[in-house]
Design a protein around this motif. Structure first.
Motif, PDB file in Angstrom:
ATOM      1  N   VAL A 168     -47.301 113.365 -31.205  1.00 18.37           N
ATOM      2  CA  VAL A 168     -46.035 112.931 -30.604  1.00 18.37           C
ATOM      3  C   VAL A 168     -45.522 113.965 -29.608  1.00 18.37           C
ATOM      4  N   SER A 169     -45.617 115.242 -29.976  1.00 14.56           N
ATOM      5  CA  SER A 169     -45.018 116.286 -29.140  1.00 14.56           C
ATOM      6  C   SER A 169     -45.922 116.738 -28.000  1.00 14.56           C
ATOM      7  N   ALA A 170     -47.227 116.571 -28.153  1.00 18.52           N
ATOM      8  CA  ALA A 170     -48.161 117.124 -27.171  1.00 18.52           C
ATOM      9  C   ALA A 170     -47.920 116.647 -25.740  1.00 18.52           C
ATOM     10  N   PRO A 171     -47.726 115.343 -25.482  1.00 18.56           N
ATOM     11  CA  PRO A 171     -47.548 114.926 -24.078  1.00 18.56           C
ATOM     12  C   PRO A 171     -46.367 115.604 -23.397  1.00 18.56           C
ATOM     13  N   ALA A 172     -45.239 115.721 -24.099  1.00 18.72           N
ATOM     14  CA  ALA A 172     -44.068 116.358 -23.498  1.00 18.72           C
ATOM     15  C   ALA A 172     -44.311 117.844 -23.264  1.00 18.72           C
ATOM     16  N   VAL A 173     -44.943 118.505 -24.230  1.00 18.06           N
ATOM     17  CA  VAL A 173     -45.223 119.931 -24.081  1.00 18.06           C
ATOM     18  C   VAL A 173     -46.192 120.170 -22.931  1.00 18.06           C
ATOM     19  N   MET A 174     -47.236 119.349 -22.843  1.00 20.80           N
ATOM     20  CA  MET A 174     -48.226 119.516 -21.774  1.00 20.80           C
ATOM     21  C   MET A 174     -47.595 119.296 -20.393  1.00 20.80           C
ATOM     22  N   ARG A 175     -46.713 118.316 -20.300  1.00 21.82           N
ATOM     23  CA  ARG A 175     -46.047 118.045 -19.027  1.00 21.82           C
ATOM     24  C   ARG A 175     -45.173 119.230 -18.620  1.00 21.82           C
ATOM     25  N   LEU A 176     -44.398 119.761 -19.574  1.00 26.29           N
ATOM     26  CA  LEU A 176     -43.554 120.912 -19.287  1.00 26.29           C
ATOM     27  C   LEU A 176     -44.403 122.132 -18.945  1.00 26.29           C
ATOM     28  N   ALA A 177     -45.531 122.280 -19.631  1.00 25.76           N
ATOM     29  CA  ALA A 177     -46.407 123.421 -19.372  1.00 25.76           C
ATOM     30  C   ALA A 177     -46.960 123.387 -17.948  1.00 25.76           C
ATOM     31  N   ARG A 178     -47.210 122.202 -17.423  1.00 27.97           N
ATOM     32  CA  ARG A 178     -47.713 122.098 -16.041  1.00 27.97           C
ATOM     33  C   ARG A 178     -46.620 122.448 -15.033  1.00 27.97           C
ATOM     34  N   LEU A 179     -45.382 122.059 -15.342  1.00 28.85           N
ATOM     35  CA  LEU A 179     -44.289 122.248 -14.385  1.00 28.85           C
ATOM     36  C   LEU A 179     -43.636 123.620 -14.502  1.00 28.85           C
ATOM     37  N   GLN A 180     -43.379 124.047 -15.730  1.00 25.17           N
ATOM     38  CA  GLN A 180     -42.687 125.316 -15.973  1.00 25.17           C
ATOM     39  C   GLN A 180     -43.333 126.022 -17.158  1.00 25.17           C
ATOM     40  N   PRO A 181     -44.510 126.573 -16.971  1.00 22.27           N
ATOM     41  CA  PRO A 181     -45.265 127.095 -18.116  1.00 22.27           C
ATOM     42  C   PRO A 181     -44.572 128.212 -18.882  1.00 22.27           C
ATOM     43  N   LYS A 182     -43.738 128.993 -18.205  1.00 24.93           N
ATOM     44  CA  LYS A 182     -43.104 130.124 -18.886  1.00 24.93           C
ATOM     45  C   LYS A 182     -41.661 129.855 -19.280  1.00 24.93           C
TER      46      LYS A 182
END
Length: 322
Positions: A168-182
């Motif tokens: 459930v959480s992976a898609p949102a985390v991956m999207r945020l990681a691409r845009l603002q990884p830190k």
């Protein structure tokens, strides 16, 4: 390239050397290799070694663990990974990587040093705690035949809530990681785990709180994406050929309110999940539950630590390593 051995912050019996690594987008990067090297009546060159990997927002300070392995006749080394503890430089984001394979560089550098010290035929066992356990099993899976055993102390093999939470959480985390990884994520560290450890709050331990702060270093999106990817790899099943010992507490107590029960339980990870995931690591896995154990079992109460070390000793003897 490695620096020279010098006296470590833990005292004269501990030596440390800096491992210079390839720079990243933040600049210079180093790791730190610590060796327990108490004086001996005669020069000793062990044929066995243990390399220890610490957990998240942590560093090596568990001197009792070093003394245990030394008493077993093994050379003990501990690696402060890049951007942690002794290796954390002023310009760096603490603990940050966006791929757990990044740590291959310092693990390889540490193993090279171990074999320079002990000889190419020295048998090496890897021991990992929490996030260090996850890093360790993934490394061992990619590098078959390099180790003679793997000991896991409450390894972080799955997200709390199991695979459903990860999916459930992976898609949102991956999207945020691409845009603002830190970008820092909300810090959920209540401070309860530190309360079970710190001498000033009824625990037994003192340590450098610059390197092990409360609350912990903020988790960041790119780092969490790397962790989730590692958990997914474990869930698909690994093929670690060397014997694996997974140790964890017998119970978890996670609550928004403090309880004295937390002083004899894992308050960080769900231990039932760890046990279920452990059997997917390879064909020869032993799972041992330690009654009254804390998340870092080596920091538990003295009778619990005695049980922990007895179980490790029995396992190493059974597999002919000791």
């Amino acid at each position: 390239m490695a620096g020279r051995w010098r006296t470590d912050v833990l005292g004269e019996d501990y030596r440390v050397r800096t491992l210079e690594l390839a720079p990243d987008d933040e600049g210079d990067v180093v790791a730190s290799l610590v060796r327990y090297a108490p004086p001996t009546p005669e020069p000793v060159r062990p044929v066995r070694a243990v390399l220890y990997l610490h957990g998240w927002s942590d560093y090596f300070f568990q001197t009792g663990l070093a003394e245990f392995w030394h008493a077993q006749g093994a050379a003990f080394y501990a690696l402060d990974l890049r951007k942690y503890g002794r290796s954390l430089l002023a310009h760096q984001t603490p603990g940050y990587v966006d791929d757990l394979r990044t740590y291959d560089e310092e693990i390889e550098a540490a193993l090279d040093q171990v074999h320079r010290d002990l000889g190419t035929s020295a048998r090496v066992m890897l021991m990992g705690h929490s996030t260090g356990g996850l890093v360790g099993v993934l490394w061992a899976n990619r590098h078959p035949g390099r180790l003679h055993g793997l000991v896991l102390n409450s390894p972080w093999l799955e997200l709390q809530g199991a695979a459903v939470v990860r999916h459930v959480s992976a898609p949102a985390v991956m999207r945020l990681a691409r845009l603002q990884p830190k970008v820092p994520l909300p810090n959920i560290d209540t401070g309860f785990y530190a309360r079970t450890l710190r001498a000033a709050e009824g625990g037994e331990w003192t340590y450098d709180e610059r390197w092990r702060p409360v609350p912990s270093f903020p988790a960041r999106a790119g780092w969490l994406a790397a962790i989730i990817a590692g958990h997914a790899e474990v869930a698909r099943g690994l093929h670690i050929s060397t014997p694996v010992l997974m140790l964890a507490s017998d119970r978890t107590v996670i609550s928004p309110r403090w309880s004295e029960d937390m002083r004899s339980a894992d308050v960080v990870l769900e231990v039932e999940l760890l046990a279920r995931r452990a059997v997917q690591l390879g064909p020869v896995v032993s799972v041992v539950r330690i009654p009254g154990g804390l998340h870092d079992l080596t920091l538990s109460a003295p009778p619990v630590r005695a049980r922990l070390y007895a179980e490790i000793s029995r396992w190493t003897a059974a597999y002919g390593w000791s």
